[in-house]
Scaffold this active site. Sequence first.
Site, mmCIF file in Angstrom:
data_model
loop_
_atom_site.group_PDB
_atom_site.id
_atom_site.type_symbol
_atom_site.label_atom_id
_atom_site.label_comp_id
_atom_site.label_asym_id
_atom_site.label_seq_id
_atom_site.Cartn_x
_atom_site.Cartn_y
_atom_site.Cartn_z
ATOM 1 N N THR A 13 0.847 -1.203 0.000
ATOM 2 C CA THR A 13 0.000 0.000 0.000
ATOM 3 C C THR A 13 0.882 1.253 0.000
ATOM 4 O O THR A 13 1.970 1.261 0.574
ATOM 5 C CB THR A 13 -0.951 0.014 1.211
ATOM 6 O OG1 THR A 13 -0.189 0.047 2.421
ATOM 7 C CG2 THR A 13 -1.849 -1.205 1.222
ATOM 8 N N GLY A 14 0.400 2.300 -0.665
ATOM 9 C CA GLY A 14 1.144 3.571 -0.712
ATOM 10 C C GLY A 14 2.546 3.404 -1.242
ATOM 11 O O GLY A 14 3.517 3.685 -0.532
ATOM 12 N N SER A 15 2.664 2.984 -2.512
ATOM 13 C CA SER A 15 3.991 2.570 -2.990
ATOM 14 C C SER A 15 4.424 3.236 -4.299
ATOM 15 O O SER A 15 5.259 2.701 -5.010
ATOM 16 C CB SER A 15 4.037 1.046 -3.111
ATOM 17 O OG SER A 15 2.853 0.543 -3.694
ATOM 18 N N THR A 16 3.847 4.409 -4.613
ATOM 19 C CA THR A 16 4.339 5.129 -5.790
ATOM 20 C C THR A 16 5.547 5.994 -5.440
ATOM 21 O O THR A 16 6.189 6.562 -6.313
ATOM 22 C CB THR A 16 3.244 6.040 -6.404
ATOM 23 O OG1 THR A 16 2.889 7.029 -5.435
ATOM 24 C CG2 THR A 16 2.012 5.249 -6.799
ATOM 25 N N GLY A 18 8.503 7.055 -1.827
ATOM 26 C CA GLY A 18 8.950 6.816 -0.451
ATOM 27 C C GLY A 18 9.345 5.372 -0.161
ATOM 28 O O GLY A 18 9.867 4.659 -1.023
ATOM 29 N N ILE A 19 9.107 4.961 1.088
ATOM 30 C CA ILE A 19 9.512 3.636 1.544
ATOM 31 C C ILE A 19 8.790 2.550 0.742
ATOM 32 O O ILE A 19 9.390 1.542 0.346
ATOM 33 C CB ILE A 19 9.217 3.491 3.063
ATOM 34 C CG1 ILE A 19 10.133 4.426 3.874
ATOM 35 C CG2 ILE A 19 9.364 2.041 3.518
ATOM 36 C CD1 ILE A 19 9.762 4.561 5.353
ATOM 37 N N GLY A 20 7.517 2.748 0.453
ATOM 38 C CA GLY A 20 6.730 1.746 -0.287
ATOM 39 C C GLY A 20 7.323 1.476 -1.660
ATOM 40 O O GLY A 20 7.420 0.318 -2.100
ATOM 41 N N SER A 141 6.262 3.253 13.209
ATOM 42 C CA SER A 141 7.198 4.380 13.233
ATOM 43 C C SER A 141 7.807 4.477 14.621
ATOM 44 O O SER A 141 7.169 4.103 15.612
ATOM 45 C CB SER A 141 6.466 5.685 12.917
ATOM 46 O OG SER A 141 7.243 6.795 13.312
ATOM 47 N N TYR A 154 -0.834 10.840 15.149
ATOM 48 C CA TYR A 154 -0.026 9.936 14.308
ATOM 49 C C TYR A 154 0.617 8.850 15.173
ATOM 50 O O TYR A 154 0.581 7.663 14.838
ATOM 51 C CB TYR A 154 1.039 10.760 13.584
ATOM 52 C CG TYR A 154 2.051 9.962 12.798
ATOM 53 C CD1 TYR A 154 1.700 9.340 11.592
ATOM 54 C CD2 TYR A 154 3.375 9.845 13.230
ATOM 55 C CE1 TYR A 154 2.639 8.625 10.858
ATOM 56 C CE2 TYR A 154 4.316 9.131 12.505
ATOM 57 C CZ TYR A 154 3.938 8.520 11.314
ATOM 58 O OH TYR A 154 4.872 7.803 10.594
#
Length: 264
Positions: A13-16, A18-20, A141, A154
């Site tokens: 998930t969320g991988s376009t 950064g870390i993903g 995190s 967060y």
Amino acid sequence: MNLQLKGKTAFITGSTAGIGFAVAKSLLQEGAKVIINGRKQAGIDDAIERLKTAVPDAEVKGIVGSFSEVAEVDTLIAQLPHIDILVNNVGTYASQSFYETTDAEWMRQFEVNVMSGVRLSRHLLPKMVVANWGRIIFVSSECATLVPADLVAYSMTKAAILAVSRGLAQLTKGTNVTVNTAIPGSTLTEGAAQFLDNLAEKENKSRDEVETAFFSDVRTSSLLQRFASVEEVAHTITYLASPLAAATNGAAIKIDGGSMGGIL
Ligand SMILES: NC(=O)c1ccc[n+]([C@@H]2O[C@H](COP(=O)([O-])OP(=O)(O)OC[C@H]3O[C@@H](n4cnc5c(N)ncnc54)[C@H](OP(=O)(O)O)[C@@H]3O)[C@@H](O)[C@H]2O)c1
């Protein structure tokens, strides 16, 4: 070391970016098939192009969907094929005063950061147990325990993830499925780099000076005293995804550069 990931299919998930994105690249380099995710088709198309440039024989696809919209999550889940490796990476935050954080903002962060992994795991974990192989990796995190005063909501979501992950690991008893959490510290994503560049320009300093000041004044407990690269974080997640990590289950693995302290 052969991580034995050939033939496995991963959804991140969320991988376009950064870390993903770094995890997607790392899994592709190890021969896994990867499905990436972001909120817009254009972002996914661009990320796939960059992944195929970096890993020419990459088998990579994308599924659009925002984890802040329940209906989009349902549509996304309906499109998933059999998944061997689920990386619950997507995360959002807002740096703001506790007193100014609205109920809606608390719920927005909880929805994206916690419920994304809950909903996907509810769908995929039973299938992994039947197949008698699977990996679920949550991304928490260092804020889960550091709880910076401007990131209380967060930090709450990142602490909640630890409990969800450990709870799901209990459901894997006696199988070859594992559920673990990776806990990154300050990581040099595109967003973090932009933040440092903006601050450097504003304060008429170099990027290095701003980074040094962040660790001497803000993240003082870091032993690394620099940002981790996205690749450094991705390497640990890739290892946790591999068959070689079979004996690690229900664990929370720090990639925090030592910032969280403690001996465990
Ligand atoms: N960076 C750090 O220093 C750090 C430290 C500790 C933990 N973490 C955790 O690591 C994870 C990744 O962080 P990151 O800094 O790499 O993130 P990032 O750079 O902000 O990642 C952005 C990615 O998330 C996607 N995204 C954002 N909101 C989304 C949503 N609602 N639905 C679907 N996709 C969404 C973006 O896709 P589009 O823009 O294409 O939609 C993009 O692919 C997060 O869980 C974060 O809390 C990060």
